[in-house]
Design a protein around this motif. Structure first.
Motif: not given
Length: 189
Positions: A42-50, A52-62, A76-78, A83-84
């Motif tokens: 999620a952070d790779f897609l948002r921060s590195r590739l810009g 930002t439609g991939t939203h981050v909520g709980c960061e626990q897969g919930s 769930k990208s979080c 690297c996967q």
């Protein structure tokens, strides 16, 4: 009476962090990057590739806000490391619209009033996209089961289920092998 003097311990020398190179296809474009091994997808897609439609909520897969499609499956990208993604095909919500025109699934959400604040919408859209790749006609109950991993605090889910059902009925999504799910009946249980 005073206590013992406090002494600061020198910081341990910083170790050079190992970096991992990855090559992946994101929304149809090949991407090569060097990333820390613990960077979340999620952070790779948002921060590195810009993307930002991939939203981050709980960061626990919930909550499911960060759902993307990896090799045709909703993920769930979080809960996945960047690297996967190496050697994989990734779709984010940005892959849906073309030339500022809504994708049929997005249009179905609009027509069924299946969104309110919109924060959860990318998770629902990508979950439905992955469901469409299965090449079958899911019932309302099956749609409900599939989208259960995405939480929405604004709606009652009814319009979301209706939107996905209408999309299946009218848009004939295709499976990952390209076989169309030719027009699903609306209202099937």
């Amino acid at each position: 009476m005073t206590g013992p003097a406090m002494t600061a311990h020198p910081a341990a020398p910083a170790e050079t962090e190992l970096l991992v190179e990855l090559t992946t296809t994101v929304n149809g474009e090949e991407v090569t990057a060097t990333v820390p091994p613990r960077l979340h997808a999620a952070d790779f897609l948002r921060s590195r590739l810009g993307l930002t439609g991939t939203h981050v909520g709980c960061e626990q897969g919930s909550c499911g806000m960060c759902t993307i499609v990896v090799d045709g499956e909703a993920v769930k990208s979080c809960l996945m490391l960047a690297c996967q993604l190496d050697g994989r095909n990734v779709q984010t919500v940005e892959s849906l619209a073309t030339d500022d025109r809504l994708d049929p699934l997005q249009q179905a959400f609009k027509e069924a009033h299946a969104l309110q604040c919109g924060f959860c919408t990318p998770g629902f859209l990508m979950t439905a996209t992955a469901l469409g790749y299965q090449g079958s006609c899911p019932s309302r109950a099956e749609i409900r089961e599939e989208i259960a991993g995405v939480l929405c605090r604004c709606t009652g889910y009814e319009n979301i289920v209706t939107a996905i059902e209408n999309w299946f009925a009218g848009s004939a999504p295709v499976s990952t092998d390209g076989a169309p799910a030719a027009g699903c009946p609306v209202g099937a249980e």
